[in-house]
Design a protein around this motif. Structure first.
Motif, PDB file in Angstrom:
ATOM      1  N   UNK A  94       2.348   2.269   3.967  1.00 19.27           N
ATOM      2  CA  UNK A  94       3.576   3.004   3.692  1.00 19.27           C
ATOM      3  C   UNK A  94       4.303   3.360   4.985  1.00 19.27           C
ATOM      4  N   UNK A  95       3.539   3.786   5.992  1.00 19.40           N
ATOM      5  CA  UNK A  95       4.123   4.145   7.281  1.00 19.40           C
ATOM      6  C   UNK A  95       4.794   2.941   7.948  1.00 19.40           C
ATOM      7  N   UNK A  96       4.158   1.775   7.844  1.00 19.77           N
ATOM      8  CA  UNK A  96       4.704   0.564   8.453  1.00 19.77           C
ATOM      9  C   UNK A  96       6.032   0.164   7.826  1.00 19.77           C
ATOM     10  N   UNK A  97       6.103   0.241   6.497  1.00 15.40           N
ATOM     11  CA  UNK A  97       7.307  -0.202   5.796  1.00 15.40           C
ATOM     12  C   UNK A  97       8.424   0.825   5.818  1.00 15.40           C
ATOM     13  N   UNK A 106       3.690  -1.759  15.224  1.00 14.07           N
ATOM     14  CA  UNK A 106       2.378  -1.243  15.625  1.00 14.07           C
ATOM     15  C   UNK A 106       1.333  -1.519  14.545  1.00 14.07           C
ATOM     16  N   UNK A 107       1.659  -1.199  13.291  1.00 14.59           N
ATOM     17  CA  UNK A 107       0.705  -1.386  12.198  1.00 14.59           C
ATOM     18  C   UNK A 107       0.421  -2.873  11.978  1.00 14.59           C
ATOM     19  N   UNK A 108       1.469  -3.697  12.029  1.00 16.10           N
ATOM     20  CA  UNK A 108       1.275  -5.141  11.864  1.00 16.10           C
ATOM     21  C   UNK A 108       0.392  -5.709  12.968  1.00 16.10           C
ATOM     22  N   UNK A 109       0.620  -5.260  14.198  1.00 12.02           N
ATOM     23  CA  UNK A 109      -0.224  -5.706  15.315  1.00 12.02           C
ATOM     24  C   UNK A 109      -1.673  -5.282  15.106  1.00 12.02           C
TER      25      UNK A 109
END
Length: 275
Positions: A94-97, A106-109
């Motif tokens: 949720x934070x990433x999107x 950051x989250x995808x990495x």
């Protein structure tokens, strides 16, 4: 319409029965945890019979008690690790999107980093760094099982983010927290619950794997991985029951969790939601 209602009721019944069965094994195994450690050298290496349903091992310990106790521990570890992993996945997805390009990057990495390392190797390293044992297993399994679900949730949130009612809420000045709580979470609930249940078999199998290799729970604990590891030394001498029953019941538990996830997907009609 009636057929759909009957199918849904059937799925709910089967899901409830599966969970009741798993809860029963967990509680029974917990109750038998002390008796699974009892040693009786007058009853060593007895094949399955009416008194010892799964036979006994080289120390006279009842394999039925040890198997159920080990399954109970595996299920409890699965509950803890899958629960924490799914919460991490929901939060980070949720934070990433919804947190902007920087947060998404950051989250995808982080997801790519964890998924890029061989799973069992990362699990062993984390467990070993945390001192192995119960805490090491919990930490290792928890920190390595959230990326796949986080990626799914991120994708769902990005899709919802572009919907008309979310755009309207943003233009009306509704806070992000309110949008996430009242609009995002209800739509994410089916994927979250399904992902949570499907994390259980992965967590249980990986706990058994690293314990089998000697990087998990302590040898004195009646874990399935330990039971299977110890039985390897005796299978060649004809003590087939030492590995057959624990291994078969481990597979059964994994299949039951997978079956529960299959029924839950039908109840929530997750495929239709993805479409």
């Amino acid at each position: 319409m009636l057929a759909k209602v009957n199918n849904k009721q059937k799925n709910i019944f089967m899901l409830s029965f599966t969970f009741m069965f798993l809860i029963g094994i967990t509680l029974l195994g917990w109750h038998l945890s002390e008796s699974s450690l009892k040693v009786d050298f007058t009853q060593t290496n007895i094949s399955p019979n009416s008194k010892h349903l799964f036979g006994t091992d080289w120390m006279g310990r009842d394999m039925f008690n040890r198997t159920l106790s080990g399954l109970s521990m595996s299920i409890r570890i699965g509950v803890i690790t899958a629960g924490i992993s799914s919460i991490i996945a929901l939060s980070l997805g949720t934070f990433a999107a919804f947190g902007g390009k920087t947060a998404d990057g950051i989250v995808t990495w982080l997801i790519d980093l964890i998924m890029g390392i061989p799973h069992i190797l990362l699990l062993i390293l984390i467990s070993f760094a945390c001192g192995k044992g119960f805490l090491g297993v919990i930490t290792g399994v928890t920190l390595t099982h959230w990326p796949s679900l986080a990626r799914v949730i991120r994708s769902e949130v990005l899709s919802l983010k572009n919907s008309d009612y979310i755009s309207a809420s943003q233009k009306l000045g509704v806070s992000r927290f309110h949008i996430v709580k009242n609009h995002m979470i209800p739509h994410l609930l089916p994927q979250f619950l399904l992902g949570l249940i499907l994390l259980f078999p992965h967590a249980i199998l990986h706990e058994a794997s690293i314990t089998f290799l000697g990087f998990g729970l302590a040898p004195e604990q009646p874990a399935i991985g330990i039971i299977l590891s110890e039985s390897m030394r005796y299978l060649s001498t004809g003590k087939w029951w030492l590995g057959l029953f624990p291994g078969a019941f481990l597979v059964l538990i994994v299949i039951l969790f997978d079956y529960a996830g299959h029924n839950l997907s039908k109840i929530f009609n997750v495929n239709q939601i993805h479409k």
